[in-house]
Each structure stands twice: as structure tokens, then as C-alpha cells.
Write a protein that holds these residues in place. Structure first.
Motif, PDB file in Angstrom:
ATOM      1  N   GLU A   1     -12.593  -5.971   0.212  1.00 25.87           N
ATOM      2  CA  GLU A   1     -11.391  -5.417  -0.419  1.00 25.87           C
ATOM      3  C   GLU A   1     -11.737  -4.646  -1.691  1.00 25.87           C
ATOM      4  OE1 GLU A   1      -8.278  -5.342   0.912  1.00 25.87           O
ATOM      5  OE2 GLU A   1      -9.309  -6.206   2.635  1.00 25.87           O
ATOM      6  N   SER A   2     -12.692  -5.126  -2.451  1.00 23.28           N
ATOM      7  CA  SER A   2     -13.051  -4.449  -3.702  1.00 23.28           C
ATOM      8  C   SER A   2     -13.801  -3.137  -3.460  1.00 23.28           C
ATOM      9  CB  SER A   2     -13.889  -5.374  -4.589  1.00 23.28           C
ATOM     10  OG  SER A   2     -15.124  -5.661  -3.950  1.00 23.28           O
ATOM     11  N   MET A   3     -14.250  -2.920  -2.237  1.00 27.09           N
ATOM     12  CA  MET A   3     -14.996  -1.701  -1.909  1.00 27.09           C
ATOM     13  C   MET A   3     -14.177  -0.805  -0.980  1.00 27.09           C
ATOM     14  SD  MET A   3     -17.867  -2.096  -3.510  1.00 27.09           S
ATOM     15  CE  MET A   3     -19.129  -1.092  -2.782  1.00 27.09           C
ATOM     16  N   SER A   4     -12.843  -0.871  -1.093  1.00 25.82           N
ATOM     17  CA  SER A   4     -12.006  -0.099  -0.183  1.00 25.82           C
ATOM     18  C   SER A   4     -11.063   0.815  -0.953  1.00 25.82           C
ATOM     19  CB  SER A   4     -11.191  -1.031   0.712  1.00 25.82           C
ATOM     20  OG  SER A   4     -10.231  -1.729  -0.054  1.00 25.82           O
ATOM     21  N   HIS A   5     -10.541   1.788  -0.231  1.00 24.59           N
ATOM     22  CA  HIS A   5      -9.440   2.621  -0.717  1.00 24.59           C
ATOM     23  C   HIS A   5      -8.344   2.539   0.341  1.00 24.59           C
ATOM     24  CE1 HIS A   5     -11.492   4.346  -4.122  1.00 24.59           C
ATOM     25  NE2 HIS A   5     -12.508   4.702  -3.369  1.00 24.59           N
ATOM     26  N   PHE A   6      -7.105   2.590  -0.112  1.00 24.58           N
ATOM     27  CA  PHE A   6      -6.006   2.539   0.842  1.00 24.58           C
ATOM     28  C   PHE A   6      -4.823   3.329   0.307  1.00 24.58           C
ATOM     29  CE2 PHE A   6      -5.582  -1.141  -1.923  1.00 24.58           C
ATOM     30  CZ  PHE A   6      -4.253  -1.082  -2.318  1.00 24.58           C
ATOM     31  N   GLY A   7      -3.935   3.670   1.237  1.00 25.96           N
ATOM     32  CA  GLY A   7      -2.753   4.410   0.822  1.00 25.96           C
ATOM     33  C   GLY A   7      -1.909   4.840   2.004  1.00 25.96           C
ATOM     34  N   THR A   8      -1.208   5.935   1.811  1.00 26.41           N
ATOM     35  CA  THR A   8      -0.289   6.439   2.828  1.00 26.41           C
ATOM     36  C   THR A   8      -0.499   7.931   3.027  1.00 26.41           C
ATOM     37  OG1 THR A   8       1.433   6.918   1.195  1.00 26.41           O
ATOM     38  CG2 THR A   8       1.502   4.745   2.249  1.00 26.41           C
ATOM     39  N   VAL A   9       0.081   8.419   4.096  1.00 33.11           N
ATOM     40  CA  VAL A   9       0.183   9.849   4.356  1.00 33.11           C
ATOM     41  C   VAL A   9       1.540  10.040   5.033  1.00 33.11           C
ATOM     42  CG1 VAL A   9      -1.035   9.758   6.576  1.00 33.11           C
ATOM     43  CG2 VAL A   9      -1.053  11.874   5.260  1.00 33.11           C
ATOM     44  N   LYS A  10       2.185  11.191   4.774  1.00 31.34           N
ATOM     45  CA  LYS A  10       3.556  11.371   5.254  1.00 31.34           C
ATOM     46  C   LYS A  10       3.623  12.206   6.531  1.00 31.34           C
ATOM     47  CE  LYS A  10       5.647  10.746   0.805  1.00 31.34           C
ATOM     48  NZ  LYS A  10       6.357  11.287  -0.309  1.00 31.34           N
ATOM     49  N   LEU A  11       4.630  11.875   7.308  1.00 26.94           N
ATOM     50  CA  LEU A  11       4.924  12.618   8.528  1.00 26.94           C
ATOM     51  C   LEU A  11       5.661  13.902   8.154  1.00 26.94           C
ATOM     52  CD1 LEU A  11       4.538  11.917  11.577  1.00 26.94           C
ATOM     53  CD2 LEU A  11       6.946  11.344  11.590  1.00 26.94           C
ATOM     54  N   LYS A  12       5.233  14.997   8.741  1.00 28.89           N
ATOM     55  CA  LYS A  12       5.920  16.273   8.537  1.00 28.89           C
ATOM     56  C   LYS A  12       7.097  16.397   9.509  1.00 28.89           C
ATOM     57  CE  LYS A  12       5.016  21.187   8.112  1.00 28.89           C
ATOM     58  NZ  LYS A  12       3.993  22.222   8.050  1.00 28.89           N
ATOM     59  N   SER A  13       6.852  16.044  10.761  1.00 31.87           N
ATOM     60  CA  SER A  13       7.910  16.060  11.779  1.00 31.87           C
ATOM     61  C   SER A  13       7.424  15.265  12.985  1.00 31.87           C
ATOM     62  CB  SER A  13       8.261  17.493  12.194  1.00 31.87           C
ATOM     63  OG  SER A  13       7.142  18.120  12.799  1.00 31.87           O
TER      64      SER A  13
ATOM     65  N   MET B   1      -1.318  16.376   5.951  1.00 32.27           N
ATOM     66  CA  MET B   1      -2.494  15.823   5.291  1.00 32.27           C
ATOM     67  C   MET B   1      -2.525  16.123   3.788  1.00 32.27           C
ATOM     68  SD  MET B   1      -3.645  14.068   7.659  1.00 32.27           S
ATOM     69  CE  MET B   1      -4.964  13.391   6.664  1.00 32.27           C
ATOM     70  N   ASN B   2      -1.722  17.062   3.332  1.00 34.63           N
ATOM     71  CA  ASN B   2      -1.651  17.328   1.894  1.00 34.63           C
ATOM     72  C   ASN B   2      -0.878  16.256   1.141  1.00 34.63           C
ATOM     73  OD1 ASN B   2      -3.107  19.834   1.215  1.00 34.63           O
ATOM     74  ND2 ASN B   2      -1.789  20.681   2.809  1.00 34.63           N
ATOM     75  N   THR B   3      -0.273  15.302   1.874  1.00 38.33           N
ATOM     76  CA  THR B   3       0.477  14.220   1.228  1.00 38.33           C
ATOM     77  C   THR B   3      -0.346  12.941   1.110  1.00 38.33           C
ATOM     78  OG1 THR B   3       1.440  13.402   3.304  1.00 38.33           O
ATOM     79  CG2 THR B   3       2.658  15.149   2.125  1.00 38.33           C
ATOM     80  N   ILE B   4      -1.626  13.009   1.403  1.00 43.98           N
ATOM     81  CA  ILE B   4      -2.454  11.793   1.354  1.00 43.98           C
ATOM     82  C   ILE B   4      -2.388  11.195  -0.050  1.00 43.98           C
ATOM     83  CG2 ILE B   4      -4.674  12.917   0.832  1.00 43.98           C
ATOM     84  CD1 ILE B   4      -5.827  10.922   3.014  1.00 43.98           C
ATOM     85  N   ASP B   5      -2.109   9.898  -0.087  1.00 42.69           N
ATOM     86  CA  ASP B   5      -1.901   9.183  -1.343  1.00 42.69           C
ATOM     87  C   ASP B   5      -2.839   7.984  -1.380  1.00 42.69           C
ATOM     88  OD1 ASP B   5      -0.833   8.145  -3.710  1.00 42.69           O
ATOM     89  OD2 ASP B   5       0.898   7.269  -2.713  1.00 42.69           O
TER      90      ASP B   5
ATOM     91  N   PRO C   1      -4.727   7.221 -13.022  1.00 42.52           N
ATOM     92  CA  PRO C   1      -4.264   8.524 -12.532  1.00 42.52           C
ATOM     93  C   PRO C   1      -5.367   9.592 -12.415  1.00 42.52           C
ATOM     94  CG  PRO C   1      -2.749   7.671 -14.193  1.00 42.52           C
ATOM     95  CD  PRO C   1      -3.933   6.758 -14.164  1.00 42.52           C
ATOM     96  N   LYS C   2      -6.310   9.590 -13.324  1.00 46.61           N
ATOM     97  CA  LYS C   2      -7.382  10.598 -13.287  1.00 46.61           C
ATOM     98  C   LYS C   2      -8.273  10.391 -12.058  1.00 46.61           C
ATOM     99  CE  LYS C   2     -10.961  12.664 -16.136  1.00 46.61           C
ATOM    100  NZ  LYS C   2     -11.693  12.611 -17.424  1.00 46.61           N
ATOM    101  N   GLN C   3      -8.681   9.147 -11.812  1.00 50.39           N
ATOM    102  CA  GLN C   3      -9.512   8.843 -10.655  1.00 50.39           C
ATOM    103  C   GLN C   3      -8.726   9.018  -9.346  1.00 50.39           C
ATOM    104  OE1 GLN C   3     -12.763   8.140 -10.143  1.00 50.39           O
ATOM    105  NE2 GLN C   3     -13.090   8.652 -12.294  1.00 50.39           N
ATOM    106  N   LYS C   4      -7.431   8.690  -9.393  1.00 46.64           N
ATOM    107  CA  LYS C   4      -6.568   8.861  -8.227  1.00 46.64           C
ATOM    108  C   LYS C   4      -6.531  10.328  -7.818  1.00 46.64           C
ATOM    109  CE  LYS C   4      -1.656   8.420  -6.974  1.00 46.64           C
ATOM    110  NZ  LYS C   4      -1.558   7.548  -5.809  1.00 46.64           N
ATOM    111  N   LYS C   5      -6.291  11.210  -8.766  1.00 43.64           N
ATOM    112  CA  LYS C   5      -6.232  12.651  -8.485  1.00 43.64           C
ATOM    113  C   LYS C   5      -7.579  13.140  -7.945  1.00 43.64           C
ATOM    114  CE  LYS C   5      -4.045  16.660  -9.348  1.00 43.64           C
ATOM    115  NZ  LYS C   5      -3.006  17.100  -8.451  1.00 43.64           N
ATOM    116  N   PHE C   6      -8.678  12.647  -8.545  1.00 40.90           N
ATOM    117  CA  PHE C   6     -10.009  13.046  -8.097  1.00 40.90           C
ATOM    118  C   PHE C   6     -10.230  12.634  -6.638  1.00 40.90           C
ATOM    119  CE2 PHE C   6     -14.453  12.006  -7.281  1.00 40.90           C
ATOM    120  CZ  PHE C   6     -15.055  13.226  -7.554  1.00 40.90           C
ATOM    121  N   LEU C   7      -9.911  11.378  -6.289  1.00 45.33           N
ATOM    122  CA  LEU C   7     -10.118  10.892  -4.923  1.00 45.33           C
ATOM    123  C   LEU C   7      -9.247  11.660  -3.927  1.00 45.33           C
ATOM    124  CD1 LEU C   7     -11.298   8.994  -2.804  1.00 45.33           C
ATOM    125  CD2 LEU C   7      -9.528   7.325  -3.433  1.00 45.33           C
TER     126      LEU C   7
END
Length: 191
Positions: free
Chosen positions: A40-52, A71-75, A83-89
Motif C-alpha cells: 500500500e505504501s508503494m502504490s498510487h490510486f485514484g479515478t478517471v472520468k467517463l466521457k460518454s 484520460m485527461n481527467t486522471i486523478d 498538491p505539487k507532487q499530485k500535479k507532477f504525477l
């Protein structure tokens, strides 16, 4: 005998009249990726949105559908505290090192078959074609499908895809530190 093709056509046409396309009204697409040390400490996770997207049913039976993912909505939710590292990733994932959203802004999944299975939590097996960066591969996953006359909902079991099969490769040294498997969970509702 001459009427057999006509009867087949009429039967096929009448069956297609019962197929309904329902627009997706809710979606939650979650992803998780790991370093090669899967913790868990070596992971990244999030969401991506449906366009249609849409689901196709015949009566109360799910028979198909397709989803277009923006794919431009990847979070990267795991980075919300920085926030700085989030934007970078997020920018790194959108770059040509991974999804190359400038050239390939969407990912597409098309359902090819839906089979009822005897499962405690998941009652269907969904098979389809996933297209990422112009590369198409077949994927399958169990899902809980709930249907009635007005709505269909799908909740997938966790499933994985191999990122390298879709050209999601970083430089050779860094790439050795990243697991090939990307985990996914999907919830979809359509009316």
C-alpha cells in the motif's frame, strides 16, 4: 423455401426492435498501480472520468455497450495531501511516457459478450475489447449486474490489465520499478 430468408430477416429485425440503448448516468472508475514491491505504501490510486457511454439491453438482459473514458481527467487521489507532487504525477501519467493524452485523449471499452455465471457476489462474466493508445486487447471480468425495465447497473469485481500490453512504458530503468499490473474497479448505471 423462398420465404425462409424473409422469415429469418423479419425475426432478426423484430428482435432488434426489443434491444434498447440506455445512456450511462453514473460512473465511478477507480485505478490502482504499484511499484514492483506491491504494498500500500508503494502504490498510487485514484479515478478517471467517463466521457460518454451506453449499455444495450434486450428486455431485462444486458447484451452490450461501450464506454469512452476521458484520460485527461486522471486523478491521483493518494497525492491529495501534496498538491505539487499530485500535479507532477498526473502530468507524468498524461505524458507520452504513459497515456500520451495529447495524441490519445480517450480510452474505449466495448462489451462483446455478457454471460450469466453462478457466483455469490458477481452474477455475470463480461468480455470486451479495451483500446488504450490505439492498441486493442480482450479483457474479461466478473460483475454484479442488476437490471429492471428502467435501469441497469454494473459493479465489477477488481480486475487487472497489463500496462505494457498497451504501450504504457516508461524509460527502461524506471520501468523496472513499476509493476506491470494496473488494478481497476468500475461502477456504472444507465437509464
Amino acid at each position: 423455401m423462398r420465404n425462409v430468408p424473409t422469415l429469418v430477416f423479419v425475426f432478426a429485425f423484430s428482435m432488434s426492435l426489443f434491444a434498447q440503448s440506455k445512456k450511462i448516468t453514473f460512473s465511478e472508475i477507480r485505478w490502482k498501480a504499484y511499484k514492483t514491491l506491491k504494498s500500500e505504501s508503494m502504490s498510487h490510486f485514484g479515478t478517471v472520468k467517463l466521457k460518454s457511454g451506453n449499455l444495450i439491453s434486450n428486455g431485462n438482459e444486458l447484451t452490450g455497450g461501450s464506454f469512452i473514458i476521458d484520460m485527461n481527467t486522471i486523478d491521483a487521489e493518494d497525492m491529495n495531501g501534496n498538491p505539487k507532487q499530485k500535479k507532477f504525477l498526473e502530468n507524468h501519467l498524461k505524458s507520452d511516457d504513459f497515456f500520451d493524452t495529447e495524441k490519445f485523449p480517450v480510452t474505449v471499452f466495448q462489451i462483446k459478450s455478457v454471460k450469466k455465471i453462478s457466483g455469490k457476489d458477481y452474477n455475470y462474466q463480461i468480455d470486451g475489447i479495451l483500446n488504450i493508445k490505439g492498441i486493442s486487447k480482450t479483457i474479461s471480468f466478473p460483475a454484479k449486474v442488476v437490471e429492471n425495465n428502467k435501469a441497469i447497473s454494473i459493479t465489477s469485481a477488481q480486475f487487472t490489465f497489463n500496462r505494457k500490453h498497451f504501450g504504457l512504458k516508461y524509460n527502461i530503468f524506471e520501468d523496472m520499478l513499476i509493476s506491470n499490473d494496473v488494478e481497476m474497479n468500475v461502477k456504472i448505471s444507465a437509464q
